[in-house]
Design a protein around this motif. Structure first.
Motif, PDB file in Angstrom:
ATOM      1  N   THR A 123       0.644  -1.038  -0.028  1.00 56.05           N
ATOM      2  CA  THR A 123       0.069  -0.026   0.007  1.00 56.05           C
ATOM      3  C   THR A 123       0.958   1.191   0.138  1.00 56.05           C
ATOM      4  N   HIS A 177      -8.211  -2.613  -2.259  1.00 51.92           N
ATOM      5  CA  HIS A 177      -7.990  -3.225  -1.265  1.00 51.92           C
ATOM      6  C   HIS A 177      -8.746  -4.017  -0.529  1.00 51.92           C
ATOM      7  N   LYS A 223      -8.134   2.489   0.485  1.00 48.10           N
ATOM      8  CA  LYS A 223      -6.947   2.058   0.059  1.00 48.10           C
ATOM      9  C   LYS A 223      -6.880   1.113  -1.071  1.00 48.10           C
TER      10      LYS A 223
END
Length: 138
Positions: A38, A72, A78
């Motif tokens: 990330t 994500h 994210k």
């Protein structure tokens, strides 16, 4: 490859245009070895990349097909970055850079242990790691 104009027809120069700056290679390194995926995790690396540089390099690597961006699974805020097959194919290059660094500079003991495995069977090590990385991409 990206539609950007290469500085020359030299394959080394053209390749460096895609992944040759230190930040791009460190992003690839983190995806390959540290499993950082990330934006926030990249920011936590020891090298302390600036946010504007990180955003720029992630975009450039994505545009050049070295990494891909995915949603994500745990957070809509994210995204996950993963190596593509093209990015995974940089593994032998990163192995050679590590071997060169071991020869000419001090490296951590943990890295030396990995490189000892590489030196025992470089082709086998690379093949095994590429297969592992490909499984992670799927």
């Amino acid at each position: 490859m990206s539609n950007s104009k290469n500085r020359s027809d030299c394959p080394i120069s053209s390749s460096l245009d895609v992944w040759g700056d230190k930040w791009s290679l460190l992003i690839v390194r983190d995806l390959m070895f540290a499993k950082q995926c990330t934006y926030g995790e990249f920011l936590k690396s020891d090298e302390k990349i600036a946010t504007n540089i990180l955003a720029s390099r992630l975009l450039m690597l994505e545009e050049n097909g070295i990494i891909s961006k995915q949603n994500h699974p745990d957070s809509k805020a994210k995204v996950l970055y993963k190596l593509t097959e093209k990015g995974i194919d940089l593994l032998p290059l990163l192995i050679e850079i590590n071997l060169w660094a071991e020869k000419y500079s001090e490296i951590p003991e943990s890295q030396k242990m990995i490189l000892n495995d590489v030196k025992k069977d470089k082709a086998g090590f690379i093949e095994e790691r590429i297969e592992e990385l490909k499984r992670e991409v799927l």
